[in-house]
Structure formats: structure tokens, C-alpha cells
Design an enzyme around this catalytic site. Structure first.
Site, PDB file in Angstrom:
ATOM      1  CG  HIS A 188      -2.191   1.005   1.033  1.00  0.00           C
ATOM      2  ND1 HIS A 188      -2.080   2.184   0.558  1.00  0.00           N
ATOM      3  CD2 HIS A 188      -3.174   0.978   1.686  1.00  0.00           C
ATOM      4  CE1 HIS A 188      -3.333   2.730   0.414  1.00  0.00           C
ATOM      5  NE2 HIS A 188      -3.915   2.066   1.482  1.00  0.00           N
TER       6      HIS A 188
ATOM      7  CG  ASP B 114     -12.570  -8.315 -21.403  1.00  0.00           C
ATOM      8  OD1 ASP B 114     -12.046  -9.387 -21.251  1.00  0.00           O
ATOM      9  OD2 ASP B 114     -13.246  -7.807 -22.312  1.00  0.00           O
TER      10      ASP B 114
END
Length: 454
Positions: free
Chosen positions: A162, A376
Site C-alpha cells: 500500500h 477484461d
């Protein structure tokens, strides 16, 4: 599906390097990046079903090659985080690579969740924490596991540091991988480092109060939040959100404000805190698209969040109508400004980059528009895309709002939370009361909880 029914066969983890030589250099992180509160790993995943048009194509092979090509553009992510003078973090861009794991699971997409939303069964198998890779310093910044499923689908799972990237940043990276996996020569949005844009002014100048980094003034002893935690997520479609809106005063209230106000009140009631205990709401505010002109360029992939805070006492939050928590949520949002972002960076530098204070704090991170579900790789959009955790490993009091489509095709929101097990049951009951519009019962429950703690 329980853990003993779920078998994943993993190959030896590999270090996946950029497909071409990349510069060897050092790049500093921003003063927002390297605060203590970001020194943990974030986890997320996308789940894909069988696509007949992709028959015979191996997602592992395609994605391994796409990641290597993408790392040419995002070459700092293939480096290692180092600590310099005064604990300042920097990235050594040395091309050592990220961790990539190839795996096969003896399960179908349907067995991973029905409905498919967090928390997921056996996520530790779908995203394996390779030993000696979880340290913030001197370790791979990203770990990716691609797991083939028996049905022809697969799971793409990512763990990342992070300190180097926030959620939207890693979504940008994964989107770039998906574009290259479908044949693009380069990402449609090129990555931008420019971490100096979120550095403290010289000299540092603090212009706001930053309660998010300060200890609570309340000294009431209450240990309920230290119990073993239970994770759970809750679905809100148009009907549920409309019901919650009906509990609020007339006016313009965003869906985020409505959900957050209700979640915060229900959560506080469920924790059964002493009525004089201070409780806080931390607004997870993204600096990317908020300002005109923008303070961060398109393609920026560092941490762009700050956490404006409001505080009240548990008794006030529990006894008052939901409109009380709504106004506090709006007040936290109203604190967010460009000057506030600059002030945070300066405050962090002056005070040694402290940890934000999670005690009795509730934060809501809205990742509905991060784009995880739309990614995708060639198999179509994800059946689910987003966080795999109900809370956050670095901050259990953080709840995520994620886009979700239910079995009926209705697009809604999933709110995931982490609470002590007994408190989770109370939370679900209290939320159910709100959703049934039984406001008088809701008030009775709140008052009874407060009285019981006196």
C-alpha cells in the site's frame, strides 16, 4: 466450500521481470505515500467464468506475458523499497521483478461463492502469501496469483504494498495488463510517477487540524473491538437504498452519504460502547479527480487519499436519528480541499509520518468506480472485481463499498465490514431494523444498548 474441501495446486513462485531492460535508478515516494498507516499489504481479485470463445487459450500464459510487458512501463513496481535518511522511503528501480504464481484449483466458479462477494472461502489459497515476501522494505512490491478453475474460468488475485500504490493505482496497473493481454502495444493511460506533487511544502505548513493522527481524548476502558473478528458483506440494491433514504431528512444526499451514515450508526450500536466513548468517522477522500484544475495528472499511480475526520460520542450517535450521523459524514467530506491535502503532507513530515489512529474509528472506502469489475483480459468482464477482505489488514475498521450485480441482474452495492463476532450479529439485526423502516424499534434498540453500558 470449507478449506479442507478446497485444493489448489501451485507451482513454485517465480520472480517475473520486465520483458525489456529498464532504467536502474532511485525514485522517492511522496510524503503522503510513506506514512506509517500505509505500511501494509492490500489484496484484491477478479473472478472470471468460462468463455467458449477463449477455448484452448491459457490465462496463465497470456497474463504472465502481459504482466512482463506492462512492467516495462511500470518498471518501478519491479523494484524494491528502501529506507533512506530520516526514514524517507524510496524505490530502487532495479528490475528484480514481482512474484508470479501459477495455480490450478479443484473447484468451479460457482463453488467460490454464491453469491460471489467477499469474504471468499479459501482466499489464502487463491492468493498465497509466499514466505519472506510480505515485508514492506526490500521485498517484491506486487504478488500475483492466477488460478485456473475446473469450469474453464480463472481467478486473478493481487497483493500489493500500500505504501507504493493505493486501490485506484493498482486498478490502473491491472487495467494496463488487461489491455496488453488483448494485444495492445502500450497502456491507453501511461503511468506517471511525479510523487513530488504530494510532498510537504518547504517549509512545511500545517493549516488544518488533523484529528486522524491524534489519540482519542476518551480514556474509557472498553475492549470489545479487540475480540476475534468476523467478516461479512451486505447487499444494497435500489430498494434498500431507497428505504434508507426515507429515514433521512429531505435534501440532496449522495448514496455514499446515505450508506455511510447508516453503517456508522449500526456499527456503533453493535459495538456496545460506553455512551461517553469518543467515536470517529474517517472519510477516505481521493484527490485525483476532485479539483479543477487537478492537482494530480492522469496516470498518477501513488497514494492519493487523505482522511478528514469528525468525532462525536457513542451515546449521541446511537440515540439520535440517522440524520445526526448523516450531517457528521457531510461535515467530514466538507473538510476535504486542496489545502487540506497539502496540510496533511506537512503534518506528516513535521510529526515523523505517524500512524493514523484506528481506535474507535470507522472509515468507508468507496471503490465502486475504481473499475475492477470492468477489467477484461479477453474472457469478458469480471463476475466480481474488487477487495477480497471485509475490512482491511491494516485497518479493520475500514469498510469497502463495491459494485455488485446480483442473481437477478440488478446492479447494486456491497458493503463489507469486519467486526467482533457477537457485534456482527447485532449489526446485522440493527441494519435489518432500519431496512424494515421500523424507526421506533431502531431507537429502542439504540437506547437499550446505551443504557446497558451505563
Amino acid at each position: 466450500m470449507s478449506s479442507h474441501e478446497f485444493k489448489v495446486h501451485r507451482r513454485e513462485p517465480e520472480l517475473l521481470r520486465p520483458a525489456k531492460p529498464t532504467p536502474h535508478e532511485f525514485k522517492y515516494l511522496s510524503d503522503i505515500d510513506d506514512q506509517e498507516g500505509f505500511k501494509f499489504q492490500l489484496r484484491g481479485a477478479q473472478f472470471y467464468g468460462h468463455n467458449p470463445s477463449m477455448a484452448g487459450k491459457d490465462p496463465v500464459k497470456i497474463l504472465r506475458e502481459a504482466v512482463a510487458k506492462t512492467l516495462v512501463f511500470y518498471y518501478p513496481l519491479a523494484g524494491r523499497l528502501r529506507e533512506g535518511p530520516n526514514r524517507k522511503l524510496m524505490m530502487e528501480c532495479n528490475g528484480e521483478g514481482i512474484v508470479f504464481i501459477e495455480a490450478d484449483a479443484e473447484a468451479t466458479i460457482e463453488q467460490l461463492g454464491d453469491p460471489l462477494r467477499p469474504p471468499f472461502p479459501c482466499m489464502e489459497e487463491l492468493l498465497y502469501d509466499v514466505p519472506d515476501t510480505t515485508d514492506i522494505l526490500n521485498s517484491p512490491v506486487i504478488l500475483i496469483q492466477v488460478t485456473r478453475l475446473k469450469c474453464g474460468g480463472f481467478v486473478w488475485a493481487v497483493r500489493h504494498n500500500h505504501t507504493v500504490c493505493d486501490g485506484p493505482a493498482i486498478a490502473q496497473f491491472v487495467t494496463a495488463v488487461s489491455e496488453i493481454s488483448r494485444g495492445a502495444d502500450a497502456p491507453s493511460i501511461l503511468p506517471v510517477w511525479e510523487r513530488h506533487l504530494l510532498n510537504a511544502s518547504d517549509p512545511p505548513r500545517v493549516t488544518h487540524q488533523h484529528l486522524e493522527y491524534k489519540e482519542s481524548a476518551s480514556k474509557v476502558d472498553n475492549t470489545s473491538e479487540s475480540e476475534d473478528l468476523a467478516d461479512r458483506s451486505f447487499y444494497f440494491g435500489s430498494k434498500e437504498i431507497s428505504t434508507l433514504r426515507s429515514l433521512l431528512p429531505p435534501g440532496r444526499h449522495s448514496t455514499f452519504e446515505v450508506l455511510t451514515a447508516c453503517l456508522w450508526k449500526c456499527r456503533t450500536i453493535a459495538l456496545q460502547l460506553h455512551p461517553m466513548e469518543e467515536v470517529r468517522f474517517m472519510c477516505v477522500a481521493n484527490a485525483r479527480a476532485k479539483f479543477d484544475p487537478p492537482i494530480l495528472p492522469k496516470g498518477y499511480y501513488g497514494n492519493g487519499f487523505v482522511f478528514p475526520v469528525v468525532a462525536t460520542i457513542a451515546g449521541e450517535l446511537c440515540e439520535n436519528p440517522v440524520g445526526y450521523s448523516l450531517e457528521l459524514v457531510k461535515k467530514a467530506k466538507a473538510k476535504f480541499s486542496e489545502e487540506y491535502v497539502r496540510s496533511v503532507a506537512s503534518y506528516l513530515v513535521i510529526n515523523g509520518r505517524p500512524q493514523f489512529n484506528p481506535a474507535r474509528s470507522f472509515a468507508v472506502s468507496d471503490i465502486k468506480n475504481a473499475g475492477f469489475e470492468d477489467i477484461d483480459f479477453g474472457w469478458g468482464k469480471a463476475l466480481y472485481g474488487g477487495t477480497t477482505e471485509a475490512g482491511s489488514s491494516g485497518f479493520p475498521g475500514c469498510s469497502y463499498l463495491t459494485s455488485f450485480t446480483n442473481k437477478d441482474g440488478e446492479r447494486g452495492i456491497v458493503a463489507s465490514l469486519s467486526l467482533p463476532a457477537t457485534a456482527m450479529e447485532r449489526f446485522a439485526e440493527e441494519l435489518d431494523v432500519l431496512l424494515k423502516k421500523n424507526q421506533s424499534t431502531s431507537g429502542d434498540i439504540a437506547r437499550n444498548f446505551v443504557k446497558s453500558s451505563l
